[in-house]
Design an enzyme around this catalytic site. Structure first.
Site, PDB file in Angstrom:
ATOM      1  N   GLU A 108     -44.774  21.878  19.031  1.00  0.00           N
ATOM      2  CA  GLU A 108     -45.099  23.003  19.379  1.00  0.00           C
ATOM      3  C   GLU A 108     -45.240  24.017  18.245  1.00  0.00           C
ATOM      4  O   GLU A 108     -44.163  24.130  17.427  1.00  0.00           O
ATOM      5  CB  GLU A 108     -44.560  23.740  20.584  1.00  0.00           C
ATOM      6  CG  GLU A 108     -44.721  25.236  20.723  1.00  0.00           C
ATOM      7  CD  GLU A 108     -46.345  25.577  21.115  1.00  0.00           C
ATOM      8  OE1 GLU A 108     -46.804  26.311  20.625  1.00  0.00           O
ATOM      9  OE2 GLU A 108     -46.943  24.623  21.766  1.00  0.00           O
ATOM     10  N   ASP A 120     -52.750  19.285  24.670  1.00  0.00           N
ATOM     11  CA  ASP A 120     -53.305  20.326  25.572  1.00  0.00           C
ATOM     12  C   ASP A 120     -53.158  21.549  24.515  1.00  0.00           C
ATOM     13  O   ASP A 120     -52.242  22.192  24.580  1.00  0.00           O
ATOM     14  CB  ASP A 120     -51.936  20.503  26.648  1.00  0.00           C
ATOM     15  CG  ASP A 120     -52.217  21.775  27.373  1.00  0.00           C
ATOM     16  OD1 ASP A 120     -53.431  21.937  27.492  1.00  0.00           O
ATOM     17  OD2 ASP A 120     -51.321  22.200  28.163  1.00  0.00           O
ATOM     18  N   CYS A 178     -58.838  23.631  28.636  1.00  0.00           N
ATOM     19  CA  CYS A 178     -59.021  24.751  29.434  1.00  0.00           C
ATOM     20  C   CYS A 178     -60.801  25.103  29.192  1.00  0.00           C
ATOM     21  O   CYS A 178     -61.111  26.235  29.472  1.00  0.00           O
ATOM     22  CB  CYS A 178     -58.480  25.823  29.656  1.00  0.00           C
ATOM     23  SG  CYS A 178     -58.122  26.652  27.766  1.00  0.00           S
ATOM     24  N   CYS A 180     -63.952  38.145  39.202  1.00  0.00           N
ATOM     25  CA  CYS A 180     -64.537  37.212  39.806  1.00  0.00           C
ATOM     26  C   CYS A 180     -65.985  37.042  39.658  1.00  0.00           C
ATOM     27  O   CYS A 180     -66.674  38.247  39.726  1.00  0.00           O
ATOM     28  CB  CYS A 180     -64.428  36.950  41.399  1.00  0.00           C
ATOM     29  SG  CYS A 180     -62.735  36.609  41.732  1.00  0.00           S
TER      30      CYS A 180
END
Length: 440
Positions: free
Chosen positions: A327, A372, A398, A95
């Site tokens: 894909e 994506d 992302c 983190c």
């Protein structure tokens, strides 16, 4: 208990820090989660700081356009500083932002998306408030394990280090993963020899836990027996081994078939296959994608993976729905195809969309297209989308930077970026995901 504002914060000086300490004022948090300051005309990156902090820091090695620094002391905390909830924070590298107050943290995640769009000349795009996923919801994690003499350590790498920080708890992962920490450390001690290391990936799937050991020498008979006994004792659905992340995984104990479920469809999952980090994050992504696609009947799902979006779209009550899932990965394509076989409205195609993107003509037969891609984005596919006649394009990413680059291509091709929704399923990290909707 939260620290009082006047209390000073001290950090042990890292061995890599050099030079006399300097006094800095942190202006903002940068894209990687480090505080940014200026010293002698250079940008300074100071981890574990927030905007408004006044700190003493030791300057270290050059980093990009500036210099890295080690935090020695927070002499005056900024208004957004908070007490980290995890006792491992600051040592564990998992983190980066637990020291940031909740409101400022959510705003920072949203700002990462807004800033990336602005740099691409898309500052006018609407960016929705960040969708937050809860703590203790991450369903996959990879731990590092090593043996030194008779001692084994299991945990996460320390900040900017290959050293492993032992983890006795984690506020991010699901409880089912936490329960395995001590047993996994014991397993590592049982199968690793002195000086050996391994990464241990844990995923919570339909049917049970999926464990993959990566990077250790090929296990012998004794190690395999211990691994099989571990799987039986702890009710592990499948336990596998592989020499490297690029190598195929070999199941050592396959006790049950493991699946992921998308839109009510059970899709078989190979060891180590990619899944969204949390069920809550996946649900938020799917909701945003479905809202963007709307009532479009003919939909292409590019970089479809296991069918995270394909099957929920196919299950909508929209007449004559047809989803074409494309894909490049052989394993993911095979799993998606097997799950969709015999299911009306879903077809699957294996295709390398980086080298061989769908052409503008191929795309124009669809009412909506979803893409994506991995973090590198979809540069080649975006060019073809920009030249197509598809009314609606929904981008999932992302990486705000590569999304902004691809968005610029689409906008230059005549699309309007209607809305971008940031989604935070990597809690307290510098990562943020997003869904953007484009219309002609």
């Amino acid at each position: 208990m939260a620290r009082r504002p006047q209390q000073r914060h001290r950090r042990r000086r890292a061995a890599s820090a050099s030079g006399a300490p300097v006094l800095l004022e942190i202006r903002e948090i940068g894209a990687r989660g480090d505080g940014l300051a200026e010293h002698d005309g250079r940008r300074v990156y100071v981890p574990l700081t927030v905007a408004g902090d006044r700190v003493r820091a030791a300057l270290g090695e050059p980093r990009g356009d500036g210099v890295a620094a080690t935090l020695l002391e927070v002499t005056e905390p900024g208004p957004d500083r908070a007490a980290p909830p995890c006792r491992h924070f600051g040592t564990c590298g998992g983190c980066a932002l637990q020291h940031v107050g909740d409101q400022a943290y959510g705003a920072w995640k949203r700002a990462q998306v807004s800033s990336a769009l602005a740099r691409a000349g898309l500052a006018g795009a609407e960016v929705a408030p960040t969708v937050r996923t809860p703590a203790a919801s991450r369903r996959r994690a990879t731990f590092a394990a090593t043996r030194r003499g008779s001692r084994c350590v299991l945990g996460f790498n320390e900040r900017s280090s290959h050293r492993i920080s032992a983890v006795t708890g984690c506020l991010v992962v699901e409880p089912a993963i936490l329960e395995l920490l001590a047993p996994l450390e014991a397993l590592a001690c049982a199968i690793l020899q002195d000086g050996e290391s391994a990464d241990i990936s844990v995923a919570v799937l339909d049917g049970g836990i999926d464990l993959v050991l990566t990077g250790c020498p090929e296990p012998g008979l004794d190690a395999r027996e211990r691994m099989a006994a571990f799987a039986e004792t702890h009710d592990i659905g499948r336990l596998s081994w592989r020499r490297s992340a690029a190598a195929p995984a070999e199941p050592v104990a396959a006790r049950r078939a493991l699946h992921a479920r998308f839109g009510g469809v059970a899709v078989p999952v190979e060891p180590g296959a990619f899944l969204q980090a949390s069920a809550a994050g996946e649900a938020a992504l799917v909701e945003a994608v479905l809202a963007g696609v709307g009532a479009a009947a003919r939909v292409a799902d590019l970089f479809a993976g296991l069918g995270t979006f394909s099957f929920p779209i196919a299950s909508r009550p929209v007449p004559e729905t047809a989803v074409h899932a494309v894909e490049g990965d052989a394993s993911a394509h095979a799993a998606l195809g097997a799950a969709g076989r015999g299911r009306a409205g879903v077809t699957a195609e294996r295709r390398d969309l980086f080298a061989d993107p769908l052409s503008a003509d191929e795309l124009s037969r669809f009412d909506a297209v979803i893409f994506d891609p991995p973090r590198a984005g979809a540069r080649a596919q975006s060019v073809q989308l920009a030249g197509s006649a598809v009314p609606t394009v929904v981008g999932v990413s992302c990486n705000p930077a590569t999304f902004a680059r691809d968005a610029r291509t689409l906008v230059d091709g005549g699309y309007r970026l209607e809305r971008v929704t940031p989604i935070d399923q990597f809690l307290w990290s510098s990562h943020v995901e997003l869904v953007g909707v484009f219309r002609r």
